[in-house]
Design an enzyme around this catalytic site. Structure first.
Site, mmCIF file in Angstrom:
data_model
loop_
_atom_site.group_PDB
_atom_site.id
_atom_site.type_symbol
_atom_site.label_atom_id
_atom_site.label_comp_id
_atom_site.label_asym_id
_atom_site.label_seq_id
_atom_site.Cartn_x
_atom_site.Cartn_y
_atom_site.Cartn_z
ATOM 1 N N LYS A 64 0.833 -1.171 0.160
ATOM 2 C CA LYS A 64 -0.015 -0.021 0.025
ATOM 3 C C LYS A 64 0.935 1.140 0.127
ATOM 4 O O LYS A 64 1.215 1.884 1.107
ATOM 5 C CB LYS A 64 -1.008 0.114 1.233
ATOM 6 C CG LYS A 64 -2.399 0.812 1.117
ATOM 7 C CD LYS A 64 -3.309 0.195 1.906
ATOM 8 C CE LYS A 64 -4.404 1.343 2.060
ATOM 9 N NZ LYS A 64 -5.020 1.529 0.668
HETATM 10 N N1 PMP Z 1 -7.726 -2.194 -3.257
HETATM 11 C C1 PMP Z 1 -7.167 -0.967 -3.099
HETATM 12 C C2 PMP Z 1 -6.529 -0.466 -4.364
HETATM 13 C C3 PMP Z 1 -7.268 -0.177 -2.078
HETATM 14 O O1 PMP Z 1 -6.658 1.006 -2.066
HETATM 15 C C4 PMP Z 1 -7.947 -0.824 -1.144
HETATM 16 C C5 PMP Z 1 -8.044 0.246 0.407
HETATM 17 N N2 PMP Z 1 -8.585 1.267 -0.069
HETATM 18 C C6 PMP Z 1 -8.717 -1.852 -1.048
HETATM 19 C C7 PMP Z 1 -8.479 -2.688 -2.061
HETATM 20 C C8 PMP Z 1 -9.514 -2.169 0.068
HETATM 21 O O2 PMP Z 1 -8.688 -2.830 1.188
HETATM 22 P P1 PMP Z 1 -9.303 -2.519 2.619
HETATM 23 O O3 PMP Z 1 -10.361 -3.692 2.799
HETATM 24 O O4 PMP Z 1 -7.905 -3.197 3.649
HETATM 25 O O5 PMP Z 1 -9.491 -1.031 2.913
#
Ligand code: PMP
Length: 293
Positions: free
Chosen positions: A151
């Site tokens: 991330k």
């Molecule tokens: N995919 C991407 C590219 C993201 O940035 C996110 C988070 N916004 C998610 C999936 C979902 O992840 P999470 O449930 O941990 O927020």
């Protein structure tokens, strides 16, 4: 009211929360972040988010000058400083100030800041009616370049796809990987329901290992709904009975149209609605107490 920001160990006013123009987070997208939700004075899955932050840091060889416990406490302190009970936290770690030039070893001290704020990603009515999504031509990067599991502050790929979706009149865009398999949406993981079974692409097909995605696996186990990972193509989405998206900011939201085609009956389906209800209940029933200052 001015927001209070946690910046490198201090709570400061929004106007004073400033980062150097020589910070490599800004110059090169060299950094990482997390998005976390809190509901009714409790932070949802805080340890999981902090663990993922550390994993991202490990991949980028970003040396974290704070322990997970310190980050946890800083997060709670930021929420308290803003007097919030419900909202969203953005936790950002940058490589820090360095020279012009990529060399991260010339950035001695990473910076961290934490924002606690309200968020509403999609209009309320779409949580009932469902979202229309379009497939973007921008692909997810292969894991051989920058792993989609990190991330990182390098979200341009997702931003480009989001621009495509918005220009096409949709609020979210579906992203495929280089092989043409479904990876995820620009900020959410994607699920379909077919013949009573819930399916989602494996993370190896190019998605972030979403915390909300993990919660869906837990909820399916509790509700006795079959769930499994499967590589999906657009064919699978076009012929699905139901579909929904998950993400910390988006929470769980039905997807009722893809590329102007109705998914199933074009309305949120029963399996999705049951999971969304269970999700909304769960997020209000657990979490790390914010506490009072
Ligand atoms: N995919 C991407 C590219 C993201 O940035 C996110 C988070 N916004 C998610 C999936 C979902 O992840 P999470 O449930 O941990 O927020």
């Amino acid at each position: 009211m001015s927001r209070k920001i946690w910046l490198d160990g201090k709570i400061v006013d929004e106007a004073e929360a400033k980062i150097s123009v020589f910070d490599h987070g800004l110059l090169y997208g060299d950094g990482i972040f997390e998005g976390i939700r809190f509901y009714e004075g409790r932070v949802f899955r805080l340890p999981g988010h902090i663990e993922r932050l550390y994993q991202s840091a490990r991949v980028l060889l970003l040396k974290m000058p704070w322990t997970p416990e310190e980050i946890c406490q800083a997060t709670l302190e930021t929420i308290r400083a803003n007097g919030l009970r419900d909202g969203y936290i953005r936790l950002v770690v940058t490589r820090g100030v360095g020279d012009l030039g990529l060399n991260p070893y010339l950035c001695p001290t990473p910076s961290m800041f934490i924002i606690a704020s309200g968020i509403s990603l999609y209009p309320e009515e779409l949580y009932e009616k469902g979202l229309e999504v379009v497939t973007c031509s921008t692909r997810r990067p292969t894991p051989a370049s920058l792993s989609p599991q990190v991330k990182s502050l390098n979200y341009l790929n997702n931003v480009m796809a989001k621009i495509e979706a918005l220009k096409a009149g949709a609020k979210e865009g579906l992203m495929l990987n280089e092989q043409g398999y479904v990876a995820e949406c620009t900020g959410d993981n994607v699920f379909i329901v077919k013949k009573g079974e819930v399916l989602t692409p494996p993370v190896s097909d190019g998605s972030l290992d979403g915390i909300t995605r993990q919660v869906i696996f837990e909820l399916c186990a509790e509700l006795g709904t079959t769930i499994r990972e499967a590589s999906l193509t657009r064919y699978d989405l076009y012929t699905a009975d139901e579909s929904f998206l998950t993400g910390t900011a988006a929470e769980t939201i039905p997807m009722v149209k893809l590329d102007n085609r109705e998914i199933g009956d074009g309305i949120p389906g029963p399996v999705s609605l049951r999971l969304i209800e269970a999700f909304q209940k769960l997020v209000r029933s657990e979490g790390t107490e914010v506490g009072v200052s």
